[in-house]
Design an enzyme around this catalytic site. Sequence first.
Site, PDB file in Angstrom:
ATOM      1  N   PHE A 135      81.055  62.083 103.749  1.00 31.84           N
ATOM      2  CA  PHE A 135      81.941  61.064 102.935  1.00 31.84           C
ATOM      3  C   PHE A 135      81.244  59.540 102.567  1.00 31.84           C
ATOM      4  CE2 PHE A 135      82.577  59.438 107.344  1.00 31.84           C
ATOM      5  CZ  PHE A 135      83.119  58.180 107.010  1.00 31.84           C
ATOM      6  N   LYS A 136      80.209  59.422 103.551  1.00 31.75           N
ATOM      7  CA  LYS A 136      79.520  57.986 103.383  1.00 31.75           C
ATOM      8  C   LYS A 136      78.841  57.790 101.859  1.00 31.75           C
ATOM      9  CE  LYS A 136      80.477  57.507 107.815  1.00 31.75           C
ATOM     10  NZ  LYS A 136      79.698  57.367 108.897  1.00 31.75           N
ATOM     11  N   ASP A 137      78.699  58.937 101.445  1.00 31.35           N
ATOM     12  CA  ASP A 137      78.137  58.910  99.815  1.00 31.35           C
ATOM     13  C   ASP A 137      79.136  58.027  99.128  1.00 31.35           C
ATOM     14  OD1 ASP A 137      75.760  60.304 100.240  1.00 31.35           O
ATOM     15  OD2 ASP A 137      76.973  62.143  99.927  1.00 31.35           O
ATOM     16  N   LEU A 154      77.928  54.752  99.820  1.00 28.53           N
ATOM     17  CA  LEU A 154      76.654  54.203  99.915  1.00 28.53           C
ATOM     18  C   LEU A 154      75.820  54.607  98.552  1.00 28.53           C
ATOM     19  CD1 LEU A 154      75.919  54.946 103.619  1.00 28.53           C
ATOM     20  CD2 LEU A 154      75.516  52.894 102.414  1.00 28.53           C
ATOM     21  N   THR A 203      76.023  58.404 108.165  1.00 27.90           N
ATOM     22  CA  THR A 203      75.866  56.994 107.418  1.00 27.90           C
ATOM     23  C   THR A 203      74.129  56.784 107.290  1.00 27.90           C
ATOM     24  OG1 THR A 203      77.708  56.000 108.368  1.00 27.90           O
ATOM     25  CG2 THR A 203      75.930  54.650 107.661  1.00 27.90           C
TER      26      THR A 203
END
Length: 495
Positions: free
Chosen positions: A112-114, A117, A147
Site C-alpha cells: 500500500f505504500k505505493d 510513494l 515503505t
Amino acid sequence: MNYVSTRNRNIALTASQAISQGLARDGGLLTPEVLPKLTPEMLEDLRGKSYSQRAVAVMKLFLEDFSEEELTAYTQAGYGAGKFDDPQVAPLHPLDGNTACLELWHGPTSAFKDMALQILPHLLSASLVKTQEDKTVCILVATSGDTGKAALEGFKDVDRTKILVFYPKDGVSAVQALQMQTQQGDNVGVCAVHGNFDDAQTGVKTLFSDEKLRQDLAGRGYFLSSANSINWGRILPQLVYYISAYCDLLNAGQIQMGEKVNYCVPTGNFGNILACWYAGQMGLPVGKLICASNSNNVLTDFLATGTYDRNRPFHTTMSPSMDILVSSNLERLLFALSGQDDQAVAGYMKQLNETGKYTVSEAIQARLREDFYGGFCDEATTSQTIAQVWKDYGYLIDPHTAVAYHVMEDYRKATGDDRTTVFVSTASPFKFCDSVLHSLGVDQVEEGLGALDQLEKVSGRPAPVPLASLRDKAVRFTESVDKGQMMDVVLEMLR
C-alpha cells in the site's frame, strides 16, 4: 493553507515547504492548520471519475501552491502508464453484502505504500523548485518492511535526490528484504540495522534533529527530508483511496449517499488509519474506525485506556509492518483532538521520550472512544484467519490483512454493528509466502523465492510481476550496522 508544527503552531509553512522539509525543525509533525470540506455534491461528482482524477480533486484542496495541471501530470505519472496491475488502482473486492476488502497492493512494490510513494517524488521535486532550494535532498527512511522498497522505487534516479533506507535486520520478510537489497538506481542506498523498527525510526528522527549534521550536510550541498509518513506528502495521497472506496461502494449500489461506512485498518505507525480519520473530518461519511494491531498492541491499549505506554516487550511477528511500539502519526491525531494545543502535544511527546508513556486528557479520551475501536490479533489467530478466509471465500490474504479481518469480526461480535465495513489489505500475500503457506497447512516451505512458486501452485494464483521478477535480480546491498552507526552510513553515502 498553512502547515503548522504539532509542537509549535507558530511554525507555519506552505505546502511545498512542508513537503520538502518533511519534519518540523522542533521535531513536530507538519499538519494542515485547517481541513477543507468535502460536500455530498463533490462526492457525487467524484463517482464518475477515474482514480487519478479523484486524486487530483482531493489533493488540490490541500496543495494551494500546486496547479491542477501539475497535479494531473503527477497522478498520471504515478498511477498511469501500467504502474498498477489493476486499472482501478485501488479496487474493492466484495466478500458479502456488507463487507468489502480495499486492495492497496497493485502497485510496483505490491504494498500500500505505493499509493503515496508513486506521487511523493513528483511533489517533492516540484516543491524544491517552488521553494527555490538549490541543494540536493537526501531522503532518510526507516522501514518496517514496505515503505523502504516503495520509497526506493519511487525515488530511484530522480534528479537532485539521494535516498537511504534503514530496515531492522531480522524484522522483515525474506521477500521484503530481497526487494530492498536488489534495488536498482544510482542514487539509492540500503542498510540493515541491528534491532527493531523502533530503533531504526528513532535513529532517523535523531538524525533529523541533529543541528551539527544538518550544517555539515548543508556545507556539502545537501539537506535532509523524509519519505516516511511523518511527511505530509505521504499522508495526503492516502486520504484519496478512502474517498475513492466510498465512491465505488456507491457505484456498486452497496450504500446510499450519506450512509456511513466503517473502516478497519491494520496499522502500526498510525498513518493509514489517520488518513481515513482526516477524510471523515472533511465530510466523508465515516462510521467507526477500527484500529487493528498485532501482538504489538500498544494502540489497542491506548484506545481503551488513554495511556500510551511503549514500555512492553517487542514482538517480531508475521505481520512486520505493524511491529511498532512508537506510532509517530498518533501525534497528529492528538494535535487535532486537543484543539491544536501544541503545548499539550509537546508535553506528551516529552513524556514519551523521557518515560516511555503518557496519558491524554479526559476530553481526548472521550473523542477517541467516539471515533475509534481498538483490537488486536495474536500470531496463532492470524494464521487461522488466513486459512479461514481462504476456505470460506477462496480469497488469499496476507498476515496484515488477516489481522484486520479478525479484528473487524471481533468488533462486530462485541457491538452488533452490522454497518457496511471496508477492511484494508495492505500487501500482496506473495510478500509473505512462508507465513501464508504455513497458514494454509504446508509444512515444508521452500527457501527464498522457491516459496513464490509454491504459493502459486497451492493457491492457483499468479505472483505479482514485481515479485516474480526478483528471481533475475542481483543483490547489491548487504551492509548492517548498530543503530549508533547510522550517521556514519549517511555521511559515507554523501561523501
